[in-house]
Design a protein around this motif. Structure first.
Motif, PDB file in Angstrom:
ATOM      1  N   LEU A 149       0.833  -1.215   0.000  1.00 18.71           N
ATOM      2  CA  LEU A 149       0.000   0.000   0.000  1.00 18.71           C
ATOM      3  C   LEU A 149       0.862   1.257   0.000  1.00 18.71           C
ATOM      4  CD1 LEU A 149      -2.789  -1.010   2.547  1.00 18.71           C
ATOM      5  CD2 LEU A 149      -3.073  -0.605   0.093  1.00 18.71           C
ATOM      6  N   VAL A 150       1.968   1.204   0.751  1.00 16.08           N
ATOM      7  CA  VAL A 150       2.865   2.369   0.769  1.00 16.08           C
ATOM      8  C   VAL A 150       3.443   2.612  -0.614  1.00 16.08           C
ATOM      9  CG1 VAL A 150       5.047   3.232   1.677  1.00 16.08           C
ATOM     10  CG2 VAL A 150       3.376   2.197   3.218  1.00 16.08           C
ATOM     11  N   ARG A 151       3.857   1.525  -1.249  1.00 13.17           N
ATOM     12  CA  ARG A 151       4.405   1.673  -2.602  1.00 13.17           C
ATOM     13  C   ARG A 151       3.321   2.137  -3.575  1.00 13.17           C
ATOM     14  NH1 ARG A 151       9.492  -0.191  -3.057  1.00 13.17           N
ATOM     15  NH2 ARG A 151      10.273  -1.565  -1.404  1.00 13.17           N
ATOM     16  N   LEU A 152       2.100   1.613  -3.394  1.00 14.35           N
ATOM     17  CA  LEU A 152       0.995   2.073  -4.247  1.00 14.35           C
ATOM     18  C   LEU A 152       0.709   3.550  -4.007  1.00 14.35           C
ATOM     19  CD1 LEU A 152      -1.329   1.469  -6.224  1.00 14.35           C
ATOM     20  CD2 LEU A 152      -2.714   0.810  -4.245  1.00 14.35           C
ATOM     21  N   ALA A 153       0.731   3.944  -2.718  1.00 11.67           N
ATOM     22  CA  ALA A 153       0.493   5.355  -2.405  1.00 11.67           C
ATOM     23  C   ALA A 153       1.592   6.231  -2.992  1.00 11.67           C
ATOM     24  CB  ALA A 153       0.411   5.542  -0.900  1.00 11.67           C
ATOM     25  N   ASP A 154       2.835   5.784  -2.917  1.00 12.80           N
ATOM     26  CA  ASP A 154       3.943   6.551  -3.509  1.00 12.80           C
ATOM     27  C   ASP A 154       3.757   6.685  -5.009  1.00 12.80           C
ATOM     28  OD1 ASP A 154       6.328   7.874  -3.839  1.00 12.80           O
ATOM     29  OD2 ASP A 154       7.538   6.035  -3.822  1.00 12.80           O
ATOM     30  N   THR A 155       3.396   5.543  -5.652  1.00 16.02           N
ATOM     31  CA  THR A 155       3.171   5.590  -7.108  1.00 16.02           C
ATOM     32  C   THR A 155       1.978   6.486  -7.434  1.00 16.02           C
ATOM     33  OG1 THR A 155       4.037   3.334  -7.292  1.00 16.02           O
ATOM     34  CG2 THR A 155       2.728   4.167  -9.127  1.00 16.02           C
ATOM     35  N   THR A 156       0.941   6.410  -6.607  1.00 11.91           N
ATOM     36  CA  THR A 156      -0.249   7.246  -6.839  1.00 11.91           C
ATOM     37  C   THR A 156       0.097   8.726  -6.666  1.00 11.91           C
ATOM     38  OG1 THR A 156      -1.651   5.448  -6.032  1.00 11.91           O
ATOM     39  CG2 THR A 156      -2.614   7.650  -6.098  1.00 11.91           C
ATOM     40  N   ASP A 203      -6.147   8.094   0.533  1.00 15.84           N
ATOM     41  CA  ASP A 203      -6.883   8.024   1.806  1.00 15.84           C
ATOM     42  C   ASP A 203      -7.156   6.578   2.233  1.00 15.84           C
ATOM     43  OD1 ASP A 203      -6.917  10.765   1.905  1.00 15.84           O
ATOM     44  OD2 ASP A 203      -8.877  10.959   0.916  1.00 15.84           O
ATOM     45  N   HIS A 204      -7.477   5.723   1.269  1.00 14.44           N
ATOM     46  CA  HIS A 204      -7.712   4.321   1.606  1.00 14.44           C
ATOM     47  C   HIS A 204      -6.421   3.662   2.100  1.00 14.44           C
ATOM     48  CE1 HIS A 204      -9.375   0.280   1.482  1.00 14.44           C
ATOM     49  NE2 HIS A 204      -8.290  -0.113   0.798  1.00 14.44           N
ATOM     50  N   ALA A 205      -5.311   3.988   1.483  1.00 15.59           N
ATOM     51  CA  ALA A 205      -4.034   3.454   1.953  1.00 15.59           C
ATOM     52  C   ALA A 205      -3.766   3.883   3.387  1.00 15.59           C
ATOM     53  CB  ALA A 205      -2.909   3.907   1.032  1.00 15.59           C
ATOM     54  N   ALA A 240       8.088  22.500  -3.500  1.00 14.74           N
ATOM     55  CA  ALA A 240       8.376  22.259  -2.073  1.00 14.74           C
ATOM     56  C   ALA A 240       7.439  21.215  -1.493  1.00 14.74           C
ATOM     57  CB  ALA A 240       8.243  23.567  -1.315  1.00 14.74           C
ATOM     58  N   THR A 241       6.147  21.264  -1.902  1.00 15.83           N
ATOM     59  CA  THR A 241       5.185  20.283  -1.371  1.00 15.83           C
ATOM     60  C   THR A 241       5.491  18.876  -1.866  1.00 15.83           C
ATOM     61  OG1 THR A 241       3.509  22.042  -1.325  1.00 15.83           O
ATOM     62  CG2 THR A 241       2.745  19.757  -1.132  1.00 15.83           C
ATOM     63  N   THR A 242       5.763  18.748  -3.153  1.00 17.44           N
ATOM     64  CA  THR A 242       6.072  17.425  -3.697  1.00 17.44           C
ATOM     65  C   THR A 242       7.375  16.885  -3.111  1.00 17.44           C
ATOM     66  OG1 THR A 242       7.131  18.510  -5.599  1.00 17.44           O
ATOM     67  CG2 THR A 242       4.822  17.838  -5.842  1.00 17.44           C
ATOM     68  N   ALA A 243       8.340  17.774  -2.859  1.00 10.48           N
ATOM     69  CA  ALA A 243       9.578  17.326  -2.220  1.00 10.48           C
ATOM     70  C   ALA A 243       9.297  16.777  -0.821  1.00 10.48           C
ATOM     71  CB  ALA A 243      10.579  18.464  -2.163  1.00 10.48           C
ATOM     72  N   ALA A 244       8.418  17.483  -0.089  1.00 10.31           N
ATOM     73  CA  ALA A 244       8.052  16.997   1.238  1.00 10.31           C
ATOM     74  C   ALA A 244       7.318  15.655   1.152  1.00 10.31           C
ATOM     75  CB  ALA A 244       7.190  18.033   1.956  1.00 10.31           C
ATOM     76  N   ILE A 245       6.426  15.552   0.145  1.00  6.06           N
ATOM     77  CA  ILE A 245       5.712  14.276  -0.033  1.00  6.06           C
ATOM     78  C   ILE A 245       6.693  13.161  -0.370  1.00  6.06           C
ATOM     79  CG2 ILE A 245       4.057  13.075  -1.500  1.00  6.06           C
ATOM     80  CD1 ILE A 245       2.505  15.712  -1.735  1.00  6.06           C
ATOM     81  N   ASP A 246       7.648  13.449  -1.256  1.00  6.14           N
ATOM     82  CA  ASP A 246       8.645  12.426  -1.612  1.00  6.14           C
ATOM     83  C   ASP A 246       9.467  12.018  -0.401  1.00  6.14           C
ATOM     84  OD1 ASP A 246       7.773  12.446  -4.205  1.00  6.14           O
ATOM     85  OD2 ASP A 246       9.304  13.843  -4.925  1.00  6.14           O
ATOM     86  N   THR A 247       9.797  13.002   0.426  1.00  6.12           N
ATOM     87  CA  THR A 247      10.580  12.665   1.633  1.00  6.12           C
ATOM     88  C   THR A 247       9.783  11.751   2.561  1.00  6.12           C
ATOM     89  OG1 THR A 247      11.766  14.774   1.483  1.00  6.12           O
ATOM     90  CG2 THR A 247      11.782  13.640   3.602  1.00  6.12           C
ATOM     91  N   VAL A 248       8.506  12.094   2.754  1.00  6.40           N
ATOM     92  CA  VAL A 248       7.670  11.274   3.628  1.00  6.40           C
ATOM     93  C   VAL A 248       7.536   9.852   3.072  1.00  6.40           C
ATOM     94  CG1 VAL A 248       5.354  10.985   4.573  1.00  6.40           C
ATOM     95  CG2 VAL A 248       6.426  13.241   4.564  1.00  6.40           C
ATOM     96  N   PHE A 249       7.283   9.750   1.771  1.00 12.17           N
ATOM     97  CA  PHE A 249       7.121   8.428   1.176  1.00 12.17           C
ATOM     98  C   PHE A 249       8.421   7.637   1.193  1.00 12.17           C
ATOM     99  CE2 PHE A 249       3.060   9.804  -0.840  1.00 12.17           C
ATOM    100  CZ  PHE A 249       2.298   8.707  -0.449  1.00 12.17           C
ATOM    101  N   LEU A 250       9.526   8.332   0.987  1.00 10.30           N
ATOM    102  CA  LEU A 250      10.814   7.624   1.034  1.00 10.30           C
ATOM    103  C   LEU A 250      11.041   7.009   2.411  1.00 10.30           C
ATOM    104  CD1 LEU A 250      13.482   6.875  -0.295  1.00 10.30           C
ATOM    105  CD2 LEU A 250      14.382   9.099   0.452  1.00 10.30           C
ATOM    106  N   ARG A 251      10.808   7.822   3.433  1.00  8.11           N
ATOM    107  CA  ARG A 251      10.983   7.299   4.789  1.00  8.11           C
ATOM    108  C   ARG A 251       9.952   6.210   5.095  1.00  8.11           C
ATOM    109  NH1 ARG A 251      11.809  13.074   7.999  1.00  8.11           N
ATOM    110  NH2 ARG A 251      13.825  13.608   7.035  1.00  8.11           N
ATOM    111  N   VAL A 256       8.428   4.164   2.931  1.00 17.30           N
ATOM    112  CA  VAL A 256       8.760   2.930   2.217  1.00 17.30           C
ATOM    113  C   VAL A 256       9.916   2.208   2.901  1.00 17.30           C
ATOM    114  CG1 VAL A 256       9.671   2.016   0.063  1.00 17.30           C
ATOM    115  CG2 VAL A 256       7.849   3.708   0.015  1.00 17.30           C
ATOM    116  N   GLU A 257      10.932   2.971   3.288  1.00 19.54           N
ATOM    117  CA  GLU A 257      12.065   2.342   3.974  1.00 19.54           C
ATOM    118  C   GLU A 257      11.620   1.691   5.277  1.00 19.54           C
ATOM    119  OE1 GLU A 257      14.878   5.418   4.474  1.00 19.54           O
ATOM    120  OE2 GLU A 257      15.614   5.355   2.394  1.00 19.54           O
ATOM    121  N   ARG A 258      10.761   2.407   6.014  1.00 19.94           N
ATOM    122  CA  ARG A 258      10.301   1.844   7.277  1.00 19.94           C
ATOM    123  C   ARG A 258       9.402   0.635   7.055  1.00 19.94           C
ATOM    124  NH1 ARG A 258       8.166   5.495  12.357  1.00 19.94           N
ATOM    125  NH2 ARG A 258       8.312   3.845  13.938  1.00 19.94           N
ATOM    126  N   ALA A 259       8.597   0.687   5.997  1.00 22.24           N
ATOM    127  CA  ALA A 259       7.749  -0.468   5.676  1.00 22.24           C
ATOM    128  C   ALA A 259       8.593  -1.683   5.322  1.00 22.24           C
ATOM    129  CB  ALA A 259       6.799  -0.122   4.528  1.00 22.24           C
TER     130      ALA A 259
END
Length: 777
Positions: free
Chosen positions: A74-81, A185-187, A305-316, A318-321
């Motif tokens: 789901l995290v990877r799907l959310a990142d791709t989404t 949101d479902h993720a 700046a927003t997309t960079a923040a989103i990428d940072t959150v998803f990167l962390r 995904v790594e944590r997942a």
């Protein structure tokens, strides 16, 4: 059929069912279950308990691993989404520039739109690949299908961009982005803590970015210096949505506290912030100056700046997942390995312990069977065959026996082995005690037999004295009967000697013919007149060491044949190949098959001295004598009725010519002339006087017992025969070494031969055929 007739069958069926159920219940009893099965069940119960608990734990761990893997997906799907949303936003922005290029006067060409389309197609491929992961998910798949519907209409918008694109085409991008945000949101809802918090932060940033991007599209539709009018309300809603999303993001995310004072995008985004503030402080009919170029740069900075923040959150995230999934998977593997190892170890330990127990029990069982079937009977037989215990008491003898089982260890099996050794030792002690008792009983039999022989010898001497000058035929007949009874008593004493383990045979140096042995055996029977001889081969001689025992054996068999039958018994003897076959057949009542088998078993070996052996003392003596010389004796049914006794004398016990001692004696007078008379007898109630029937020569049976003369019978003055002592009856040749002194001893065999002649004379007198004797055939 009436019910009464069917009732017995129904009862039979019920009884069968009850018996079948009873058999099943008996099999389920603990005493009916083998120890190996009991140990297996005892091991199986804790193993099943451990397996059940472990399976529950492993199931929980497996579910946790499955959830972690799904959360990672789901995290990877959310990142791709999120990446696809960003591409759709960029393409929408470029499409909006083409729609409002006259208002914005930005002067951009279609190159930016085409580059955005290329980037969107790459993200669409990634999204389609991610969708395949959730092809079997009943919840996520419908959401992905719903998001794919507006994406399928992108081709229409892209085609219109090369011609006349309109504002309505922009709604396709907004619908696609809205549904993709629903996937995010479902993720967030499906993901487990703590990953759901990170996904929530990313979804809030995506919502804030979408509000900002839609605000950008609305700002492109505004005319510089004109009132907002209808655009005022949507712009205010988008500004409010963005602020609420950012406020919530700051609350739940530690990273949100690090925003610069200018917000997302810092100073490059200030024109956009200023535009929002200006709109918020103005009214819809008031004119507002719109700098499209500056706003585009500001919105780009905020978007980046927003997309960079989103990428940072998803990167962390995904790594944590990945870390969580790997940890859970590693824990599941470790737990599974530990469970398998524990189960295998428990099974191995149980098998090791159970095998030691079952092997010990099997060893005890085999040893017990070996001892019970072979070693103990052999030991008891050896004790029975042993005449004494070498001066030891039964207890001392039992203590010196070697224990049959090895007592290894100190567990219960060793104790059972020790107890079995004690039982074995006690059995040997009892056997030794019984053997000594049988030896003592045998000695008692021998002592009684010797005393009986002494008494019969004294009685014989008294009879000889009474017969010496007896002239009365009736008295002489009575004395003959007493003489015969003494002979039978002598045979009984000989039987006691055999039962006592001694030998009734005398010291003999010459062999005897088979016919003489048969007639001697006949003379030892009570009903000797009931014996007929069918066939007796001549030229067969019994060896000296077997003669007396053979006479005893055959006398017992002939006596049994004549005792239980009123008809005469038939005796035949033939030489066949390598043995002499003697058959004694009677016409009696026969013997039941089970008793016949038991008697034959008694005749094949040494029988114990028990009550049954004394009740069938004759057959017991026959079995002992037969076993002593290797003679086979067997009882078989004698045709329609009666019994036939088959006696097989081995060829090693016979000769085909007389011994030198016998030949030496043949040089002497071999016959004794006897004048036989028939004593008084009753016939038809008439008392008849004795008459001389014939004078015949009887064969001499050389049973050495005492000196005798070969003088003929003298006739007294009354016309009756006068018998000299030891001449007419019991005729025998003088012993080679007659005793000089001592009591006179009678030979029952010789007397028996004379009895036979007497019986023949009696039969001839009755028939009255020229006073000729009737020969028994």
């Amino acid at each position: 059929m009436p019910a009464e007739a069917r009732a017995p069958k129904e009862n039979t069926v019920d009884e069968r069912r009850e018996s079948r159920a009873g058999r099943w219940l008996s099999r389920l009893r603990p005493s009916s279950v083998r120890i190996r099965t009991k140990l297996a069940l005892m091991l199986l119960i804790p193993v099943l308990a451990l397996a059940g608990i472990s399976s529950v734990r492993l199931g929980d761990s497996a579910d946790e691993a499955s959830v972690a893997a799904k959360t990672e997906d789901l995290v990877r799907l959310a990142d791709t989404t999120a990446r696809l949303i960003r591409a759709m936003q960029d393409e929408r922005t470029q499409a909006a520039v083409q729609v409002f290029k006259e208002n914005a006067v930005l002067g951009q060409t279609l190159d930016g739109f085409e580059a955005a389309v290329i980037a969107s197609n790459e993200r669409l491929k990634e999204f389609d690949a991610a969708r395949a992961t959730f092809a079997d998910d009943p919840v996520v798949k419908p959401l992905l299908d719903s998001a794919s519907k507006p994406l399928s209409r992108l081709a229409v918008v892209r085609a219109a961009a090369h011609g006349d694109i309109e504002r309505v085409h922009l709604t396709v991008y907004s619908a696609a982005v809205s549904r993709l945000v629903g996937v995010l949101d479902h993720a967030v809802d499906e993901a487990e803590a703590p990953l759901n918090q990170n996904l929530r932060a990313a979804a809030l940033l995506a919502t804030a970015d979408e509000s900002s991007e839609r605000l950008r599209v609305l700002s492109l539709g505004l005319v510089d210096g004109q009132p907002l009018d209808a655009s005022y309300r949507p712009i205010m809603e988008l500004i409010g949505d963005r602020e609420r999303a950012l406020t919530e993001y700051r609350r739940i995310s530690a990273e949100g506290t690090g925003f610069e004072s200018g917000g997302l995008g810092a100073k490059d985004a200030r024109p956009a912030n200023a535009f929002e503030q200006k709109v918020a402080t103005s009214r819809s009919h008031e004119a507002i100056a719109v700098g499209h170029a500056a706003l585009m740069v500001a919105f780009d900075a905020r978007h980046a700046a927003t997309t960079a923040a989103i990428d940072t959150v998803f990167l962390r995230t995904v790594e944590r997942a990945e870390v969580i999934r790997e940890d859970v998977t590693r824990r599941v593997l470790i737990e599974g390995g530990l469970v398998v190892f524990t189960l295998v170890l428990a099974v191995l330990i149980g098998l090791w312990l159970g095998r030691s127990v079952t092997r010990g029990l099997r060893r005890l069982r085999d040893s017990a069977r070996r001892v019970a079937r072979h070693e103990l009977p052999t030991a008891v037989r050896q004790v029975d065959e042993q005449r004494d215990l070498t001066g030891l008491t039964p207890e001392e003898f039992a203590e010196r026996t070697t224990p049959p089982l090895r007592e290894a260890g100190s567990d219960e099996l060793a104790e059972v082995a020790g107890a079995f050794n004690m039982v074995h030792r006690e059995a040997i002690r009892v056997a030794a005690q019984q053997a000594m008792l049988r030896v003592h009983i045998g000695a008692m039999f021998v002592r009684l037999a010797r005393r009986g022989h002494s008494l019969t010898g004294r009685l014989t001497a008294e009879l000889d004295a009474a017969e010496l000058n007896e002239q009365d035929p009736d008295q002489l007949e009575r004395l003959f009967r007493l003489d015969h009874l003494v002979s039978l008593q002598g045979r009984a004493n000989d039987s006691l000697l055999v039962l006592g383990g001694a030998s009734a045979a005398k010291v003999r140096r010459s062999n005897e013919s088979l016919s003489d042995v048969l007639r001697a055996a006949q003379s030892h029977t009570e009903h000797y007149t009931r014996v007929n001889y069918s066939t007796v081969d001549d030229g067969i001689w019994i060896k000296p060491g077997v003669v007396d025992d053979a006479v005893q054996l055959l006398a017992e068999l002939i006596d049994n044949a004549t005792r239980y039958s009123n008809s005469p018994a038939t005796v035949s003897a033939r030489f066949l190949a390598d043995h002499v076959a003697v058959e004694v057949t009677d016409q009696g009542i026969g013997i039941a098959p089970e008793r016949l088998a038991r008697f034959n078993e008694r005749l094949t070996g040494a029988s114990p001295l028990d009550l049954e052996s004394l009740q069938a003392m004759g057959l017991t003596v026959v079995g002992m004598l037969a076993g002593r010389h290797g003679i086979a004796v067997r009882l078989v049914p004698g045709g329609e009725k009666g019994i036939r006794v088959e006696v097989t004398i081995p060829g090693s016990l016979v000769d085909f010519e007389p011994s030198p001692e016998h030949q030496r004696r043949l040089g002497e007078p071999a016959t004794v002339p006897v004048r036989r008379e028939a004593p008084l007898f009753r016939r038809g109630g008439e008392r008849r006087a004795p008459s001389i029937v014939d004078t015949e020569v009887l064969p001499v049976i050389h049973f050495e017992r005492r000196p005798a003369t070969a003088e003929p019978v003298e006739i007294g003055p009354d016309g009756l025969p006068r018998r000299r002592p030891m001449t007419s009856y019991g005729s025998a040749t003088p012993s080679p070494n007659p005793p000089a002194t001592g009591p006179i001893r009678r030979d029952p065999a010789a007397i028996g031969a004379t009895y036979v002649a007497y019986a023949r004379g009696l039969t001839g007198s009755r028939n009255g055929r020229n006073n000729e004797p009737r020969t028994t055939t």
